[in-house]
Motif scaffolding. Structure first.
Motif, PDB file in Angstrom:
ATOM      1  N   ALA A 184       1.062  -1.211  -0.128  1.00 10.51           N
ATOM      2  CA  ALA A 184      -0.360  -0.235   0.005  1.00 10.51           C
ATOM      3  C   ALA A 184       0.682   1.655   0.181  1.00 10.51           C
ATOM      4  N   GLY A 185       1.865   1.498  -0.522  1.00  8.20           N
ATOM      5  CA  GLY A 185       3.129   2.307  -0.026  1.00  8.20           C
ATOM      6  C   GLY A 185       3.537   2.992   1.382  1.00  8.20           C
ATOM      7  N   LEU A 186       3.430   2.269   2.205  1.00  6.17           N
ATOM      8  CA  LEU A 186       3.397   2.514   3.564  1.00  6.17           C
ATOM      9  C   LEU A 186       5.272   2.746   3.957  1.00  6.17           C
ATOM     10  N   ARG A 187       5.787   3.124   4.943  1.00  9.75           N
ATOM     11  CA  ARG A 187       6.947   3.411   5.779  1.00  9.75           C
ATOM     12  C   ARG A 187       6.367   1.762   6.164  1.00  9.75           C
ATOM     13  N   ARG A 201       6.770  -9.230  19.201  1.00 13.45           N
ATOM     14  CA  ARG A 201       5.685  -9.723  19.513  1.00 13.45           C
ATOM     15  C   ARG A 201       4.272  -9.087  20.801  1.00 13.45           C
ATOM     16  N   ARG A 202       4.787  -7.778  20.302  1.00 16.78           N
ATOM     17  CA  ARG A 202       3.265  -6.828  20.371  1.00 16.78           C
ATOM     18  C   ARG A 202       2.534  -5.829  19.321  1.00 16.78           C
ATOM     19  N   PRO A 203       2.149  -6.391  18.828  1.00 14.14           N
ATOM     20  CA  PRO A 203       0.612  -6.720  17.758  1.00 14.14           C
ATOM     21  C   PRO A 203      -0.049  -4.906  17.816  1.00 14.14           C
ATOM     22  N   LYS A 204      -0.403  -4.333  19.168  1.00 15.20           N
ATOM     23  CA  LYS A 204      -0.730  -3.006  18.851  1.00 15.20           C
ATOM     24  C   LYS A 204       0.020  -1.863  18.869  1.00 15.20           C
ATOM     25  N   LYS A 205       1.654  -2.503  19.863  1.00 11.00           N
ATOM     26  CA  LYS A 205       2.458  -1.276  19.911  1.00 11.00           C
ATOM     27  C   LYS A 205       2.788  -1.407  18.277  1.00 11.00           C
ATOM     28  N   TRP A 206       3.063  -2.238  17.575  1.00 10.57           N
ATOM     29  CA  TRP A 206       4.013  -2.411  16.663  1.00 10.57           C
ATOM     30  C   TRP A 206       2.373  -1.061  14.866  1.00 10.57           C
ATOM     31  N   LEU A 207       1.937  -1.022  15.247  1.00  7.51           N
ATOM     32  CA  LEU A 207       0.837  -1.174  14.643  1.00  7.51           C
ATOM     33  C   LEU A 207       0.840   0.388  15.207  1.00  7.51           C
ATOM     34  N   ASN A 208       0.701   1.341  16.521  1.00  8.85           N
ATOM     35  CA  ASN A 208       1.084   2.038  16.793  1.00  8.85           C
ATOM     36  C   ASN A 208       2.310   2.817  16.340  1.00  8.85           C
ATOM     37  N   HIS A 209       3.107   2.314  16.522  1.00  6.69           N
ATOM     38  CA  HIS A 209       4.144   2.378  15.421  1.00  6.69           C
ATOM     39  C   HIS A 209       4.477   2.583  14.524  1.00  6.69           C
ATOM     40  N   ILE A 210       3.768   2.094  13.406  1.00  9.39           N
ATOM     41  CA  ILE A 210       3.171   2.236  11.645  1.00  9.39           C
ATOM     42  C   ILE A 210       2.804   3.165  11.544  1.00  9.39           C
ATOM     43  N   THR A 211       1.526   3.328  12.435  1.00 11.99           N
ATOM     44  CA  THR A 211       0.492   5.154  12.621  1.00 11.99           C
ATOM     45  C   THR A 211       1.959   6.718  12.178  1.00 11.99           C
ATOM     46  N   ALA A 212       2.453   6.354  13.853  1.00  9.07           N
ATOM     47  CA  ALA A 212       3.713   7.250  13.772  1.00  9.07           C
ATOM     48  C   ALA A 212       4.859   7.215  12.720  1.00  9.07           C
ATOM     49  N   LEU A 213       5.157   6.186  11.747  1.00  9.84           N
ATOM     50  CA  LEU A 213       5.983   6.297  10.930  1.00  9.84           C
ATOM     51  C   LEU A 213       4.974   7.271   9.038  1.00  9.84           C
ATOM     52  N   ASN A 214       4.126   7.344   9.462  1.00  8.50           N
ATOM     53  CA  ASN A 214       3.257   7.548   8.137  1.00  8.50           C
ATOM     54  C   ASN A 214       2.043   8.314   8.790  1.00  8.50           C
ATOM     55  N   PRO A 215       2.368   9.901   9.123  1.00 18.42           N
ATOM     56  CA  PRO A 215       1.483  11.042   9.662  1.00 18.42           C
ATOM     57  C   PRO A 215       0.516  11.158   7.954  1.00 18.42           C
ATOM     58  N   GLN A 216       0.890  10.990   7.248  1.00 19.69           N
ATOM     59  CA  GLN A 216       0.012  10.856   5.656  1.00 19.69           C
ATOM     60  C   GLN A 216      -1.747  10.670   5.986  1.00 19.69           C
TER      61      GLN A 216
END
Length: 176
Positions: free
Chosen positions: A142-145, A154-169
């Motif tokens: 999808a073109g996300l960082r 081993r922490r999916p919610k924390k990881w997706l929050n990290h991906i959210t921060a990496l992709n402010p768009q």
């Protein structure tokens, strides 16, 4: 004559809006899980919408997991499976963000799901190829960082929050 023009404009607007609604959305979910209740933390994707080219409806979800949950997961690669979540579980998950896919991206996601599903041998590895890595591969389509910090594997919610921060768009906010 005025009524005919109004009717034609209304018809045109209806046809145009139906075409504009043809899109597939890919949402990124996490499940908090609980060792005590037998569902471990997990992340997966949900695909919903309509393909632009064919008008076919899309309502699918995919996650990557070990075929059998046991302590063998802790000692290396084990057999893998692609799983789908039941509707009752979807309502209990965290939807972190959603992106719109082109038809081409949708088909690339489906091909990637098949590639992970059909990989030979023991393909699930808790630290090298788990649900997070699977969802990360879909995010990249999808073109996300995407990054995979060791302390989040081993922490999916924390990881997706990290991906959210990496992709402010995305305009999304971390989930507590």
């Amino acid at each position: 004559m005025g009524r005919l023009v109004t009717l034609l404009l209304a018809l045109f607007a209806l046809v145009w809006s139906a075409g504009a609604a043809a899109e597939v959305r890919m949402s990124f979910h996490s499940f908090n899980g609980s060792v005590l209740f037998g569902r471990y933390p997990h992340t997966f994707i949900v695909l919903e919408g309509t393909l632009e080219k064919t008008g076919a409806a899309v309502e699918e979800n995919y996650g990557f997991t070990a075929r059998t949950i046991s302590t063998r997961i802790l000692s290396g690669p084990v057999e893998h499976a692609i799983m789908t979540e039941e509707e009752k579980y979807l309502r209990k998950t965290n939807r972190h963000f959603t992106v719109v896919l082109t038809d081409a991206q949708y088909w690339r996601v489906r091909a990637e799901v098949a590639r992970w599903r059909d990989a030979p041998g023991k393909y699930y590895d808790l630290d090298r190829r788990n649900c997070i890595h699977f969802v990360g591969a879909m995010a990249q389509i999808a073109g996300l960082r995407v990054e995979y910090p060791d302390n989040m594997l081993r922490r999916p919610k924390k990881w997706l929050n990290h991906i959210t921060a990496l992709n402010p768009q995305l305009g999304a906010r971390p989930i507590d």
